[in-house]
Design an enzyme around this catalytic site. Structure first.
Site: not given
Ligand code: OTU
Length: 640
Positions: A145, A188, A287, A329, A398-399, A516
């Site tokens: 991921d 996680h 995160d 985040e 990046h998302d 992405r």
């Molecule tokens: C975050 O993502 C990270 O920014 C993503 O890059 C990771 O894939 C994810 O966690 C798992 O670590 O809402 O608050 O829609 O925008 O999963 C978690 C995809 C998140 C991401 C969303 C975001």
């Protein structure tokens, strides 16, 4: 950090504990440590008691944790402890209009951690003061991921460098006036992390670090949960034979959610945070902060306990690494965002920063629909920032652009505007955009949109100079908004030269990459060279962005602490807000010229005679904004 005074006497046993913990600190810091403990320990104890206090040995557990944390603090370099002291003296250090963030992947931006050092001149030329490097700790091999499946918090990804390289980098960045922000993936771990491996090997202790549920229990929880990756990772649970249970996996099946109902998980992550802070990381992007606490019958997001966990982490950093910022985040609807900056009895005691994700999505919606009403509503509904907190404002990251954060704004359930925006940015019909929908193969559903700013605003499809000028104007509009609205604005790597989508054919994307990847290209040095030569589109985009950044730096009203107040206008294509009493920012989200009665912008008509910082023009009575243009209007000095 809130002011360091404490207002009530502490019980004797607390004073004894404070004294014993402070005694672990280096001698020159014991007085300050005592102060920090006196102010933060009662709150920390109360929050952790709410979370974990049901056991008789809670007090001993807490003392043991504090001793572990104090020992980690005692290893904190003199340089970093000096930084802590400086920031204790100036707790609002990150609120100035000079703060500017930049986000990039280490490998795509610079190859390795040492390579980032070579990029510092480029970052300085933009005015960057805060660099978010996407995950650089050792990630799960193969599928991970984009690094968000962490296999070890104690090692860097070998291909990127060593922990010593990280320490060298943070020191060099600090000397250059740039704070390193790192992801702390605390919700996680990878299924190859030692805790998951131990659980799979039969360790009951480590099995309890995770949510290992029966099929029935998983189904009960699942009934009210959303899905982050409905197309590429449907559901929230993964059956793992080695533990004969359905493990909670909010994200990908190889990302096991941690069980923060287990105090050992909290303690482990607190020590990990501080050890990483000792490497010189000055800000942590927490995160998936919204997901930390699970509750049956809910979407297991934004739960009160998740905030208590964040508040406890904040109390710990305020004690043992007070120079460090915590950034939530939490990609959640507007109404769920303010608590991440601390409210009520947690005012000033949760995160310093939070992503303003609903305004980001609403700005893109406004561009697609040429209607700024929802963006106006979000600004109106966003309470003033609590003291010493700030937003992270951004155009792209990046998302994906997560449209889900806007769904609750459509109280009638009609999300056709979001569906239209998703189709628009995926390039449907006459759209100028060249993005792609994310996790929404079914055209009736709407989840996210992928693509670089440049591709979404029309550079890729532009035919000829006028079309490209319009694309550049749309990009400038969005950056003009995030630079002015209040907070720390962030440049996503490549936007400074209007770099397009990743040109790599999908079959050559990294293993397991999802959609992405489209906006995760290698940094394009050729475009940067073009930008510096001032030729072609890269140069124009680069010059436009740098000019706006420079104007913002000269404007104290752009500082985060200056209130942002919506100016309601009849015209739905326009967005306007005041920054303090004399600066009014007006944005035209339409493809047509729009005229604004300047006297309608302020009750006292002081903007009837003003100066547009962006165009340099003096404006009286009315202002006509060209398509996708905007103005930062400074009222003439009040006549004494
Ligand atoms: C975050 O993502 C990270 O920014 C993503 O890059 C990771 O894939 C994810 O966690 C798992 O670590 O809402 O608050 O829609 O925008 O999963 C978690 C995809 C998140 C991401 C969303 C975001």
């Amino acid at each position: 950090m809130a002011s360091q005074h404490h207002d009530k006497p502490l019980p004797a046993e607390h004073l004894d504990l404070i004294q014993s913990i402070a005694a672990i600190a280096p001698a020159e810091e014991q007085d300050s440590m005592t102060q920090r403990l006196r102010f933060n320990l009662p709150f920390l104890r109360e929050r952790l008691r709410c979370l974990y206090g049901s056991t008789a040995d809670f007090g001993n557990w807490l003392e043991g944790l504090l001793i572990d944390l104090a020992k980690i603090h005692a290893l904190r370099s003199r340089d970093l402890r000096a930084l802590d002291s400086a920031r204790l003296a100036e707790p609002g250090w990150f609120l100035s209009q000079n703060m500017l963030a930049y986000s990039a992947y280490v490998d795509r931006f610079a190859g390795t951690l040492p390579g980032v050092q070579q990029r510092i001149p480029h970052l300085k030329s933009l005015g960057v003061t805060y660099l978010h490097l996407l995950p650089f700790l050792r990630a799960r091999e193969h599928l991970n991921d984009g690094g968000f499946a962490v296999a070890s918090y104690e090692e860097t990804e070998p291909a990127l460098g060593t922990m010593e390289d990280l320490e060298d980098l943070t020191a060099t960045l600090r000397e250059s006036g740039i704070s390193l922000c790192s992801d702390l993936v605390l919700n996680h771990v990878a299924d190859t992390h030692v805790w998951a491996m131990a659980a799979k090997a039969g360790s009951a202790k480590h099995r309890a670090y995770f949510h290992c549920l029966s099929k029935e229990a998983a189904e009960d929880y699942a009934a009210t949960l959303g899905e982050i990756f409905p197309e590429t990772a449907p559901g929230n649970f993964t059956y793992v034979p080695e533990v004969d249970a359905h493990v909670w996996t909010t994200f990908y099946p190889y990302q096991w959610d941690l069980n923060y109902g287990n105090r050992e998980v909290f303690a482990e992550m607190a020590c990990i945070l501080l050890r990483l802070a000792n490497r010189g990381i000055e800000a942590f992007r927490l995160d998936s902060a919204a997901f930390l606490w699970k509750r049956l019958g809910t979407n297991s997001m934004n739960q009160p306990e998740a905030h208590w966990i964040l508040q406890a982490f904040r109390a710990i950093t305020d004690i043992f690494a007070p120079g460090v910022l915590l950034k939530a985040e939490a990609i959640v609807p507007t109404r769920d965002l303010p608590p991440y900056l601390g409210q009520d009895d947690a005012l000033g005691r949760e995160c310093h920063l939070a992503y303003q994700s609903s305004l980001m999505a609403a700005a893109w919606l406004s561009l697609a629909t040429e209607n700024a009403s929802l963006a106006c509503k979000i600004i109106a509904d966003t309470p003033h920032l609590p003291p010493r907190t700030s937003w992270l404002t951004y155009v792209r990251c990046h998302d994906d652009i997560g449209w889900n954060v806007l769904k609750p704004e459509f109280t009638d359930g009609d999300i056709s505007a979001l569906q239209a925006a998703s189709r628009f940015f995926a390039g449907a019909g006459e759209s100028y955009a060249e993005g792609a929908s994310f996790q929404a193969l079914d055209p009736r559903s709407v989840h996210g949109t992928n693509g670089m700013t440049s591709a979404l605003t029309g550079f890729a499809r532009a035919k000829g100079p006028e079309a490209e000028r319009q694309a550049r104007q749309r990009m400038s509009l969005l950056y003009g908004l995030v630079l002015a609205v209040g907070g720390i604005p962030m440049i996503y790597m490549g936007d400074e030269t209007a770099q397009g989508n990743d040109p790599t054919p999908q079959e050559h994307w990294p293993a397991g990459a999802d959609g992405r990847q489209l906006h995760r290209p290698q940094f394009d040095d050729r475009r940067l060279l073009e930008a510096h030569s001032g030729t072609a589109s890269a140069g124009a985009a680069h010059a436009a962005l740098r000019r706006l950044i420079g104007l913002r730096q000269l404007c104290p009203a752009m500082a985060a602490a200056v209130p942002t107040r919506l100016v309601p206008l009849e015209n739905p294509g326009l967005l306007a807000f005041m920054r303090g009493p004399r600066l009014c920012c007006v944005f035209n989200f339409t493809s047509a010229p729009q005229t604004v009665d300047l006297n309608s912008l302020s009750d006292d008509r002081r903007l009837g005679n003003c100066h547009d910082l962006v165009s340099g023009a003096t404006c009286q009575a009315t202002l006509t904004l060209a398509p996708w243009d905007f103005a930062w209007l400074q009222a003439a000095p009040a006549l004494v």
